[in-house]
Design a protein around this motif. Structure first.
Motif, PDB file in Angstrom:
ATOM      1  N   HIS A 145       0.841  -1.197   0.000  1.00  0.00           N
ATOM      2  CA  HIS A 145       0.000   0.000   0.000  1.00  0.00           C
ATOM      3  C   HIS A 145       0.883   1.256   0.000  1.00  0.00           C
ATOM      4  CE1 HIS A 145      -2.997   2.927   1.248  1.00  0.00           C
ATOM      5  NE2 HIS A 145      -2.338   3.146   2.373  1.00  0.00           N
ATOM      6  N   HIS A 177       3.487   7.431   5.356  1.00  0.00           N
ATOM      7  CA  HIS A 177       2.250   7.942   5.965  1.00  0.00           C
ATOM      8  C   HIS A 177       1.618   6.961   6.952  1.00  0.00           C
ATOM      9  CE1 HIS A 177       0.156   5.580   2.857  1.00  0.00           C
ATOM     10  NE2 HIS A 177      -0.924   5.699   3.592  1.00  0.00           N
ATOM     11  N   ASP A 178       1.772   5.665   6.718  1.00  0.00           N
ATOM     12  CA  ASP A 178       1.161   4.688   7.622  1.00  0.00           C
ATOM     13  C   ASP A 178       2.168   4.017   8.556  1.00  0.00           C
ATOM     14  OD1 ASP A 178      -1.570   4.859   7.183  1.00  0.00           O
ATOM     15  OD2 ASP A 178      -1.561   3.461   5.501  1.00  0.00           O
ATOM     16  N   LYS A 181       1.129   2.416  11.760  1.00  0.00           N
ATOM     17  CA  LYS A 181       0.433   1.122  11.831  1.00  0.00           C
ATOM     18  C   LYS A 181       1.326   0.034  12.406  1.00  0.00           C
ATOM     19  CE  LYS A 181      -3.135   1.611   8.335  1.00  0.00           C
ATOM     20  NZ  LYS A 181      -3.584   1.197   7.001  1.00  0.00           N
ATOM     21  N   HIS A 231      -3.279  12.627   7.302  1.00  0.00           N
ATOM     22  CA  HIS A 231      -3.811  12.005   6.082  1.00  0.00           C
ATOM     23  C   HIS A 231      -5.222  11.430   6.236  1.00  0.00           C
ATOM     24  CE1 HIS A 231      -2.014   8.307   7.837  1.00  0.00           C
ATOM     25  NE2 HIS A 231      -2.843   7.631   7.071  1.00  0.00           N
ATOM     26  N   ASP A 258      -4.522   7.957  -0.720  1.00  0.00           N
ATOM     27  CA  ASP A 258      -4.666   6.830   0.201  1.00  0.00           C
ATOM     28  C   ASP A 258      -6.014   6.139  -0.005  1.00  0.00           C
ATOM     29  OD1 ASP A 258      -3.926   5.343   2.655  1.00  0.00           O
ATOM     30  OD2 ASP A 258      -5.587   6.438   3.557  1.00  0.00           O
TER      31      ASP A 258
END
Ligand code: FE2
Ligand code: FE2
Length: 305
Positions: A145, A177-178, A181, A231, A258
Protein backbone atom coordinates in the motif's frame (compact mmCIF):
# COMPACT_ATOMS: atom_id res chain seq x y z
CA UNK A 1 33.26 -6.93 30.78
CA UNK A 2 30.03 -6.17 29.00
CA UNK A 3 28.71 -9.14 27.04
CA UNK A 4 28.22 -8.52 23.39
CA UNK A 5 24.90 -9.15 21.73
CA UNK A 6 24.60 -10.57 18.22
CA UNK A 7 21.64 -10.30 15.87
CA UNK A 8 21.01 -12.74 12.98
CA UNK A 9 21.11 -11.30 9.48
CA UNK A 10 18.55 -12.17 6.82
CA UNK A 11 20.11 -14.38 4.17
CA UNK A 12 18.79 -12.14 1.38
CA UNK A 13 20.73 -9.18 2.81
CA UNK A 14 24.14 -10.72 3.40
CA UNK A 15 25.49 -9.57 0.04
CA UNK A 16 25.01 -5.93 1.01
CA UNK A 17 27.37 -6.05 3.98
CA UNK A 18 30.85 -4.63 3.37
CA UNK A 19 31.59 -2.10 6.06
CA UNK A 20 29.89 -4.06 8.83
CA UNK A 21 31.71 -7.17 10.12
CA UNK A 22 29.80 -10.46 10.19
CA UNK A 23 30.05 -13.24 12.75
CA UNK A 24 29.08 -16.91 12.98
CA UNK A 25 28.21 -19.02 15.99
CA UNK A 26 30.96 -21.63 16.39
CA UNK A 27 29.36 -23.14 19.48
CA UNK A 28 26.15 -22.18 21.27
CA UNK A 29 26.65 -18.62 22.46
CA UNK A 30 30.21 -18.38 21.06
CA UNK A 31 30.59 -15.95 18.16
CA UNK A 32 33.59 -15.64 15.88
CA UNK A 33 34.45 -13.23 13.14
CA UNK A 34 33.37 -14.50 9.71
CA UNK A 35 34.37 -11.47 7.66
CA UNK A 36 36.04 -8.27 8.83
CA UNK A 37 34.88 -4.72 8.13
CA UNK A 38 35.58 -3.50 4.60
CA UNK A 39 35.20 -6.86 2.82
CA UNK A 40 32.28 -8.40 1.00
CA UNK A 41 31.37 -12.07 0.70
CA UNK A 42 32.08 -13.59 -2.71
CA UNK A 43 29.18 -14.07 -5.13
CA UNK A 44 30.01 -17.77 -5.35
CA UNK A 45 29.59 -18.29 -1.66
CA UNK A 46 26.36 -16.32 -1.72
CA UNK A 47 24.92 -18.15 -4.72
CA UNK A 48 25.76 -21.56 -3.37
CA UNK A 49 24.75 -20.65 0.16
CA UNK A 50 28.28 -21.63 1.25
CA UNK A 51 28.17 -19.74 4.48
CA UNK A 52 26.87 -20.46 7.98
CA UNK A 53 24.09 -18.46 9.61
CA UNK A 54 25.55 -14.99 10.03
CA UNK A 55 25.17 -12.32 12.67
CA UNK A 56 26.04 -8.69 13.27
CA UNK A 57 26.97 -7.08 16.55
CA UNK A 58 24.14 -5.16 18.08
CA UNK A 59 26.23 -2.01 18.25
CA UNK A 60 26.49 -2.10 14.43
CA UNK A 61 22.74 -2.15 14.01
CA UNK A 62 22.16 1.34 12.60
CA UNK A 63 25.26 1.15 10.42
CA UNK A 64 24.07 -2.25 9.12
CA UNK A 65 20.58 -0.95 8.35
CA UNK A 66 22.12 1.95 6.42
CA UNK A 67 24.42 -0.34 4.49
CA UNK A 68 21.57 -2.63 3.50
CA UNK A 69 19.48 0.32 2.43
CA UNK A 70 22.34 1.68 0.33
CA UNK A 71 22.44 -1.71 -1.35
CA UNK A 72 18.69 -1.51 -1.98
CA UNK A 73 19.18 1.99 -3.39
CA UNK A 74 21.85 0.75 -5.80
CA UNK A 75 19.56 -2.06 -6.93
CA UNK A 76 16.73 0.42 -7.50
CA UNK A 77 19.02 2.75 -9.49
CA UNK A 78 20.20 -0.18 -11.65
CA UNK A 79 16.64 -1.46 -12.24
CA UNK A 80 15.51 2.03 -13.25
CA UNK A 81 18.40 2.26 -15.75
CA UNK A 82 17.49 -1.13 -17.16
CA UNK A 83 13.77 -0.33 -17.30
CA UNK A 84 12.91 -3.18 -14.95
CA UNK A 85 9.80 -1.76 -13.25
CA UNK A 86 8.91 -5.02 -11.51
CA UNK A 87 12.44 -5.15 -10.07
CA UNK A 88 12.10 -1.59 -8.76
CA UNK A 89 8.83 -2.49 -7.08
CA UNK A 90 10.22 -5.63 -5.51
CA UNK A 91 13.23 -3.83 -4.03
CA UNK A 92 11.07 -0.92 -2.87
CA UNK A 93 8.75 -3.33 -1.10
CA UNK A 94 11.71 -5.02 0.60
CA UNK A 95 13.05 -1.64 1.66
CA UNK A 96 9.73 -0.46 3.05
CA UNK A 97 9.24 -3.83 4.73
CA UNK A 98 12.54 -3.33 6.56
CA UNK A 99 11.55 0.21 7.49
CA UNK A 100 8.17 -0.82 8.80
CA UNK A 101 9.52 -3.89 10.59
CA UNK A 102 11.55 -1.62 12.80
CA UNK A 103 11.21 2.08 12.09
CA UNK A 104 14.37 3.56 13.56
CA UNK A 105 17.08 5.97 12.57
CA UNK A 106 19.09 3.43 10.58
CA UNK A 107 16.17 2.31 8.48
CA UNK A 108 14.59 5.69 7.84
CA UNK A 109 17.82 7.57 7.08
CA UNK A 110 18.34 6.04 3.64
CA UNK A 111 14.82 6.77 2.42
CA UNK A 112 15.49 10.34 1.24
CA UNK A 113 18.21 8.96 -1.02
CA UNK A 114 15.80 6.36 -2.40
CA UNK A 115 13.32 9.10 -3.14
CA UNK A 116 16.02 11.13 -4.89
CA UNK A 117 16.81 8.14 -7.11
CA UNK A 118 13.15 7.58 -7.96
CA UNK A 119 12.42 11.24 -8.61
CA UNK A 120 15.42 11.75 -10.89
CA UNK A 121 14.92 8.37 -12.54
CA UNK A 122 11.29 8.90 -13.42
CA UNK A 123 10.86 12.67 -13.72
CA UNK A 124 10.69 12.39 -17.52
CA UNK A 125 8.49 9.30 -17.59
CA UNK A 126 5.67 9.61 -15.04
CA UNK A 127 3.74 6.87 -16.85
CA UNK A 128 6.13 4.30 -15.42
CA UNK A 129 5.09 5.25 -11.90
CA UNK A 130 1.49 4.34 -12.62
CA UNK A 131 2.71 1.00 -13.88
CA UNK A 132 4.66 0.67 -10.66
CA UNK A 133 1.50 1.27 -8.64
CA UNK A 134 -0.52 -1.26 -10.59
CA UNK A 135 1.97 -4.12 -10.67
CA UNK A 136 -0.04 -6.54 -8.65
CA UNK A 137 1.20 -8.53 -5.76
CA UNK A 138 -0.88 -11.20 -4.16
CA UNK A 139 0.05 -10.38 -0.62
CA UNK A 140 -1.60 -7.07 0.10
CA UNK A 141 -0.10 -5.32 3.07
CA UNK A 142 0.83 -1.92 4.47
CA UNK A 143 4.16 -2.31 2.66
CA UNK A 144 2.62 -2.63 -0.80
CA UNK A 145 0.00 0.00 0.00
CA UNK A 146 2.75 2.46 1.00
CA UNK A 147 4.76 1.83 -2.16
CA UNK A 148 1.63 2.21 -4.32
CA UNK A 149 0.62 5.46 -2.61
CA UNK A 150 4.15 6.73 -3.17
CA UNK A 151 4.10 5.87 -6.89
CA UNK A 152 0.73 7.61 -7.38
CA UNK A 153 1.94 10.62 -5.38
CA UNK A 154 5.10 11.02 -7.47
CA UNK A 155 3.03 10.69 -10.60
CA UNK A 156 0.71 13.48 -9.31
CA UNK A 157 3.73 15.68 -8.49
CA UNK A 158 5.27 15.28 -11.95
CA UNK A 159 1.93 15.94 -13.60
CA UNK A 160 1.47 19.08 -11.49
CA UNK A 161 5.04 20.19 -12.23
CA UNK A 162 5.91 20.59 -8.55
CA UNK A 163 9.57 21.29 -7.83
CA UNK A 164 11.87 18.30 -7.38
CA UNK A 165 12.54 18.99 -3.67
CA UNK A 166 8.76 19.23 -3.08
CA UNK A 167 8.24 16.03 -5.07
CA UNK A 168 10.82 14.27 -2.94
CA UNK A 169 9.18 15.48 0.29
CA UNK A 170 5.72 14.38 -0.79
CA UNK A 171 7.03 11.02 -2.02
CA UNK A 172 8.68 10.41 1.35
CA UNK A 173 5.53 11.46 3.14
CA UNK A 174 3.55 8.95 1.06
CA UNK A 175 6.02 6.17 1.80
CA UNK A 176 5.88 6.85 5.54
CA UNK A 177 2.25 7.94 5.97
CA UNK A 178 1.16 4.69 7.62
CA UNK A 179 4.35 4.03 9.60
CA UNK A 180 2.21 4.36 12.77
CA UNK A 181 0.43 1.12 11.83
CA UNK A 182 3.55 -0.72 12.98
CA UNK A 183 2.33 -0.22 16.54
CA UNK A 184 -1.27 -1.31 15.91
CA UNK A 185 -1.89 -4.92 17.05
CA UNK A 186 -1.83 -7.24 14.05
CA UNK A 187 -5.18 -8.84 14.99
CA UNK A 188 -6.72 -5.45 14.25
CA UNK A 189 -4.52 -4.62 11.28
CA UNK A 190 -5.16 -7.93 9.56
CA UNK A 191 -8.73 -8.58 10.70
CA UNK A 192 -10.48 -10.36 7.80
CA UNK A 193 -13.70 -8.43 8.47
CA UNK A 194 -14.93 -4.95 9.25
CA UNK A 195 -13.49 -3.56 12.48
CA UNK A 196 -15.69 -3.17 15.55
CA UNK A 197 -16.16 0.35 16.93
CA UNK A 198 -13.58 -0.33 19.67
CA UNK A 199 -11.07 -1.73 17.21
CA UNK A 200 -11.54 1.25 14.94
CA UNK A 201 -10.77 3.56 17.86
CA UNK A 202 -7.43 1.75 18.29
CA UNK A 203 -6.75 1.98 14.55
CA UNK A 204 -7.43 5.73 14.61
CA UNK A 205 -4.29 6.21 16.70
CA UNK A 206 -1.98 5.35 13.78
CA UNK A 207 -1.53 8.88 12.35
CA UNK A 208 -0.41 10.27 15.74
CA UNK A 209 1.83 7.26 16.37
CA UNK A 210 3.34 7.78 12.92
CA UNK A 211 4.01 11.43 13.69
CA UNK A 212 5.80 10.45 16.90
CA UNK A 213 7.90 7.77 15.19
CA UNK A 214 9.02 10.04 12.36
CA UNK A 215 9.92 12.83 14.81
CA UNK A 216 11.78 10.46 17.12
CA UNK A 217 13.93 8.72 14.59
CA UNK A 218 14.67 11.26 11.95
CA UNK A 219 15.02 14.89 11.12
CA UNK A 220 12.73 14.72 8.14
CA UNK A 221 11.01 17.89 7.06
CA UNK A 222 7.97 19.11 9.00
CA UNK A 223 5.76 18.70 5.93
CA UNK A 224 6.40 14.95 5.97
CA UNK A 225 5.47 14.72 9.64
CA UNK A 226 2.33 16.78 9.07
CA UNK A 227 1.22 14.67 6.11
CA UNK A 228 1.51 11.50 8.18
CA UNK A 229 -0.43 13.08 11.03
CA UNK A 230 -3.20 14.55 8.85
CA UNK A 231 -3.81 12.01 6.08
CA UNK A 232 -7.14 10.95 7.64
CA UNK A 233 -8.36 14.48 8.38
CA UNK A 234 -11.22 15.86 6.24
CA UNK A 235 -11.90 19.48 5.25
CA UNK A 236 -15.36 19.36 6.90
CA UNK A 237 -13.82 18.36 10.23
CA UNK A 238 -15.15 14.79 10.11
CA UNK A 239 -11.74 13.12 9.99
CA UNK A 240 -9.33 11.95 12.66
CA UNK A 241 -7.32 12.12 14.90
CA UNK A 242 -8.05 15.80 15.61
CA UNK A 243 -11.07 16.57 13.46
CA UNK A 244 -9.41 19.72 12.10
CA UNK A 245 -10.66 21.65 9.05
CA UNK A 246 -7.43 23.31 8.04
CA UNK A 247 -5.52 20.37 6.64
CA UNK A 248 -2.00 20.72 5.20
CA UNK A 249 -1.55 20.21 1.46
CA UNK A 250 0.44 17.02 2.14
CA UNK A 251 -2.33 15.71 4.40
CA UNK A 252 -5.00 16.47 1.78
CA UNK A 253 -3.10 14.98 -1.13
CA UNK A 254 -2.03 11.79 0.67
CA UNK A 255 -5.60 11.52 2.03
CA UNK A 256 -7.12 11.39 -1.46
CA UNK A 257 -4.48 9.06 -2.88
CA UNK A 258 -4.67 6.83 0.20
CA UNK A 259 -8.43 6.39 -0.32
CA UNK A 260 -7.99 5.71 -4.02
CA UNK A 261 -5.25 3.14 -3.46
CA UNK A 262 -7.08 1.38 -0.63
CA UNK A 263 -10.28 1.07 -2.68
CA UNK A 264 -8.65 -0.04 -5.92
CA UNK A 265 -6.20 -2.50 -4.46
CA UNK A 266 -7.45 -3.72 -1.17
CA UNK A 267 -8.91 -7.17 -1.51
CA UNK A 268 -10.42 -8.32 1.70
CA UNK A 269 -12.84 -11.18 2.20
CA UNK A 270 -15.67 -8.73 2.79
CA UNK A 271 -14.85 -6.40 -0.06
CA UNK A 272 -13.39 -6.78 -3.50
CA UNK A 273 -11.16 -4.30 -5.24
CA UNK A 274 -13.05 -1.55 -7.04
CA UNK A 275 -12.65 -0.48 -10.59
CA UNK A 276 -10.57 2.76 -10.83
CA UNK A 277 -13.38 4.78 -12.40
CA UNK A 278 -15.92 3.64 -9.81
CA UNK A 279 -13.39 4.54 -7.13
CA UNK A 280 -13.00 8.05 -8.50
CA UNK A 281 -16.82 8.38 -8.47
CA UNK A 282 -16.90 7.31 -4.81
CA UNK A 283 -14.20 9.83 -3.90
CA UNK A 284 -15.99 12.51 -5.95
CA UNK A 285 -19.02 12.09 -3.67
CA UNK A 286 -16.76 12.98 -0.75
CA UNK A 287 -15.52 16.00 -2.71
CA UNK A 288 -19.18 17.11 -3.15
CA UNK A 289 -19.71 16.69 0.59
CA UNK A 290 -16.78 19.03 1.25
CA UNK A 291 -14.42 16.39 2.64
CA UNK A 292 -11.71 16.65 -0.01
CA UNK A 293 -10.39 19.56 -2.08
CA UNK A 294 -11.94 19.68 -5.54
CA UNK A 295 -8.82 21.23 -7.04
CA UNK A 296 -6.49 18.52 -5.73
CA UNK A 297 -8.95 15.77 -6.62
CA UNK A 298 -9.31 16.98 -10.21
CA UNK A 299 -5.56 17.24 -10.64
CA UNK A 300 -5.19 13.74 -9.27
CA UNK A 301 -7.76 12.45 -11.80
CA UNK A 302 -5.84 14.07 -14.66
CA UNK A 303 -2.58 12.63 -13.38
CA UNK A 304 -4.08 9.16 -13.82
CA UNK A 305 -4.97 9.64 -17.49
FE1 FE2 B 1 -3.61 5.65 7.25
FE1 FE2 C 1 -2.76 4.51 4.10
Amino acid sequence: MKTRTYIPVRASQIRYYRRVPLFFESAPGVFQLYKPAGMGISEVRLDEGLHPRLFIEETDRDEAALEVHRGFNQDIARDIREGDVAGVKETLCRLVEETLAEPRAGTIQALPETMGILVSGYSDQPGVLRTLATISTKDYSTVIHSVNVMALTLSFCFFSRLSLPETRRLGLCALLHDVGKTEIPSEILKAPRRLTAEEFEVMKAHPAIGERIIRQVSRLDGEIVQGALEHHEKLDGSGYPRGIRRVSFAGQLIGIIDCYEALTNEERPYRRAQDPLDTLRIIKEDVERGKFSRRIFEKFCYSLV
